[in-house]
Write a protein that holds these residues in place. Structure first.
Motif, PDB file in Angstrom:
ATOM      1  N   PHE A 191       0.836  -1.207   0.000  1.00 54.94           N
ATOM      2  CA  PHE A 191       0.000   0.000   0.000  1.00 54.94           C
ATOM      3  C   PHE A 191       0.874   1.262   0.000  1.00 54.94           C
ATOM      4  CE2 PHE A 191      -2.280   3.431   2.070  1.00 54.94           C
ATOM      5  CZ  PHE A 191      -3.334   3.552   1.176  1.00 54.94           C
ATOM      6  N   VAL A 192       1.878   1.254   0.859  1.00 49.88           N
ATOM      7  CA  VAL A 192       2.734   2.441   0.980  1.00 49.88           C
ATOM      8  C   VAL A 192       3.531   2.670  -0.311  1.00 49.88           C
ATOM      9  CG1 VAL A 192       4.799   3.284   2.163  1.00 49.88           C
ATOM     10  CG2 VAL A 192       2.884   2.420   3.495  1.00 49.88           C
ATOM     11  N   TYR A 193       4.092   1.592  -0.872  1.00 47.38           N
ATOM     12  CA  TYR A 193       4.926   1.764  -2.070  1.00 47.38           C
ATOM     13  C   TYR A 193       4.101   2.125  -3.309  1.00 47.38           C
ATOM     14  CZ  TYR A 193       9.359   0.497   0.052  1.00 47.38           C
ATOM     15  OH  TYR A 193      10.498   0.503   0.817  1.00 47.38           O
ATOM     16  N   GLN A 194       2.868   1.582  -3.436  1.00 45.91           N
ATOM     17  CA  GLN A 194       2.072   1.988  -4.598  1.00 45.91           C
ATOM     18  C   GLN A 194       1.770   3.488  -4.495  1.00 45.91           C
ATOM     19  OE1 GLN A 194      -1.353   3.056  -4.714  1.00 45.91           O
ATOM     20  NE2 GLN A 194      -1.520   2.864  -2.489  1.00 45.91           N
ATOM     21  N   GLY A 195       1.555   3.968  -3.265  1.00 46.56           N
ATOM     22  CA  GLY A 195       1.297   5.394  -3.053  1.00 46.56           C
ATOM     23  C   GLY A 195       2.550   6.224  -3.302  1.00 46.56           C
ATOM     24  N   ALA A 196       3.700   5.700  -2.870  1.00 48.44           N
ATOM     25  CA  ALA A 196       4.967   6.428  -3.060  1.00 48.44           C
ATOM     26  C   ALA A 196       5.268   6.585  -4.554  1.00 48.44           C
ATOM     27  CB  ALA A 196       6.105   5.682  -2.365  1.00 48.44           C
ATOM     28  N   LEU A 197       5.012   5.520  -5.315  1.00 43.75           N
ATOM     29  CA  LEU A 197       5.272   5.590  -6.766  1.00 43.75           C
ATOM     30  C   LEU A 197       4.335   6.597  -7.431  1.00 43.75           C
ATOM     31  CD1 LEU A 197       5.810   1.786  -7.431  1.00 43.75           C
ATOM     32  CD2 LEU A 197       7.519   3.589  -7.736  1.00 43.75           C
ATOM     33  N   ALA A 198       3.065   6.629  -6.997  1.00 43.15           N
ATOM     34  CA  ALA A 198       2.122   7.613  -7.545  1.00 43.15           C
ATOM     35  C   ALA A 198       2.586   9.026  -7.192  1.00 43.15           C
ATOM     36  CB  ALA A 198       0.718   7.364  -6.992  1.00 43.15           C
ATOM     37  N   PHE A 199       2.987   9.225  -5.934  1.00 45.59           N
ATOM     38  CA  PHE A 199       3.436  10.556  -5.479  1.00 45.59           C
ATOM     39  C   PHE A 199       4.629  11.025  -6.312  1.00 45.59           C
ATOM     40  CE2 PHE A 199       5.743  13.472  -2.685  1.00 45.59           C
ATOM     41  CZ  PHE A 199       4.720  14.299  -2.245  1.00 45.59           C
ATOM     42  N   GLU A 200       5.540  10.090  -6.595  1.00 45.01           N
ATOM     43  CA  GLU A 200       6.730  10.440  -7.383  1.00 45.01           C
ATOM     44  C   GLU A 200       6.342  10.831  -8.813  1.00 45.01           C
ATOM     45  OE1 GLU A 200       9.874   7.657  -6.898  1.00 45.01           O
ATOM     46  OE2 GLU A 200      11.290   8.873  -8.056  1.00 45.01           O
ATOM     47  N   MET A 201       5.362  10.103  -9.383  1.00 41.84           N
ATOM     48  CA  MET A 201       4.905  10.459 -10.740  1.00 41.84           C
ATOM     49  C   MET A 201       4.307  11.866 -10.764  1.00 41.84           C
ATOM     50  SD  MET A 201       3.019   7.046 -12.003  1.00 41.84           S
ATOM     51  CE  MET A 201       3.922   5.566 -12.347  1.00 41.84           C
ATOM     52  N   TRP A 202       3.610  12.235  -9.708  1.00 38.17           N
ATOM     53  CA  TRP A 202       2.926  13.531  -9.676  1.00 38.17           C
ATOM     54  C   TRP A 202       3.859  14.695  -9.357  1.00 38.17           C
ATOM     55  CZ3 TRP A 202      -1.117  11.084  -5.911  1.00 38.17           C
ATOM     56  CH2 TRP A 202      -2.043  10.329  -6.657  1.00 38.17           C
ATOM     57  N   THR A 203       4.866  14.424  -8.485  1.00 42.07           N
ATOM     58  CA  THR A 203       5.653  15.552  -7.960  1.00 42.07           C
ATOM     59  C   THR A 203       7.141  15.472  -8.313  1.00 42.07           C
ATOM     60  OG1 THR A 203       6.192  14.387  -5.906  1.00 42.07           O
ATOM     61  CG2 THR A 203       4.129  15.665  -5.931  1.00 42.07           C
TER      62      THR A 203
END
Ligand code: ATR
Length: 279
Positions: free
Chosen positions: A245-257
């Protein structure tokens, strides 16, 4: 102007993504807000039109929209296209690009536990949407063997047929998987069996678990499913679904920011949020 991000799903009120991403915006001093949106199946089309109109910067997609959203997007990245499901959308100058960070989030979480894949014999339990994303991402890492065990064998066969990466792989029923369990170095549990409130259930007997095997369950409520508890008693390494859960969110955050976020801060935030929900 403040950027808007969000997550759409039905139900959505228990999503931990808003707390996790809003914490990250605060930590990195980013002028943005992440909002949960309750969107029913019938309203998906209008919701995406609305997102385009207001220029949303990015969003996540959860149950039941991960597949239905595909025709409403402008482009897909190759992995999301192969998986046939999207959990993250990036708005690139008005173009909505669909990606899938579920499988790569799972694999990053494994690597974080010092688990490699390319020398492993792997069994995936389940053949739903989560299993599909994880199967394709693990297959890309070229394991020695990648078997699937599912109640409905046709769904597992479909995953094998659709996978764009060559990998030795078989479909097994539960009995066969349990009999040959000592074959596997890594077992990945992706079904809903063992999830709150059915915490007494396990999808697999660990009787023949190989000494030194590693068992990963994508469930995080409870933090230890019956399967993980029984595997730990047999001396296996275990991992719950918090990492994925945390890593899927981290990867999304990196794509956005463009920022690779602090995983430990994210994990703490999620565990705090879960505190109120855990059984
Ligand atoms: P997700 O997208 O979260 O993976 P899903 O597509 O509904 O959810 O898939 C759920 C998985 O859990 C499937 O592998 C499902 O098995 P079937 O394909 O046979 O339906 C499995 N599952 C759920 N409840 C189950 C049960 N009581 N016994 C065995 N398998 C179960």
């Amino acid at each position: 102007m403040k950027k808007l991000f969000g997550v759409i799903g039905d139900p959505i009120s228990h999503s931990m993504s808003p707390a996790m991403h809003n914490e990250l915006f605060k930590i990195y001093n980013i002028d943005a807000h992440y909002q949960p949106f309750h969107v029913s199946r019938g309203n998906l089309n209008d919701a995406i039109k609305g997102f385009r109109a207001i220029g949303i910067a990015g969003f996540n997609i959860t149950v039941p929209h991960k597949e239905a959203i595909i025709p409403l997007l402008d482009e897909l990245d190759p992995l999301a296209e192969a998986i046939g499901a999207v959990n993250t959308v990036v708005n690139q100058e008005g173009k909505l690009i669909g990606c899938n960070t579920d499988g790569s989030g799972f694999v990053k979480g494994l690597l974080n536990q010092n688990q490699s894949i390319n020398d492993k014999k792997v069994l995936i339990v389940g053949a739903g949407g989560a299993a599909r994303a994880i199967y394709f991402t693990i297959a890309k890492e070229a394991p020695e063997l990648l078997d699937i065990c599912n109640r409905t064998p046709e769904r597992a066969e479909q995953i094998l047929n659709d996978c764009p990466f060559e990998v030795p792989s078989r479909v097994l029923n539960r009995q066969k998987a349990e009999e040959s369990l000592e074959t596997y170095d890594l077992i990945v549990q992706t079904t809903s069996i063992g999830m709150h409130p059915d915490i007494g259930q396990s999808p697999l007997s660990v009787h023949k678990l190989k000494p030194g095997a590693f068992v990963s369950d994508i469930i995080y409520n409870p933090l230890q499913t019956r399967l993980l508890k029984e595997a730990a008693v047999k001396g296996a390494g275990i991992q719950n679904g918090i990492d994925m859960f945390v890593y899927q969110g981290a990867l999304a955050f990196e794509m956005w920011t463009g920022i690779g976020p602090d995983i430990e801060r994210m994990r703490q935030k999620v565990l705090n949020q879960l505190g109120g929900l855990l059984c």
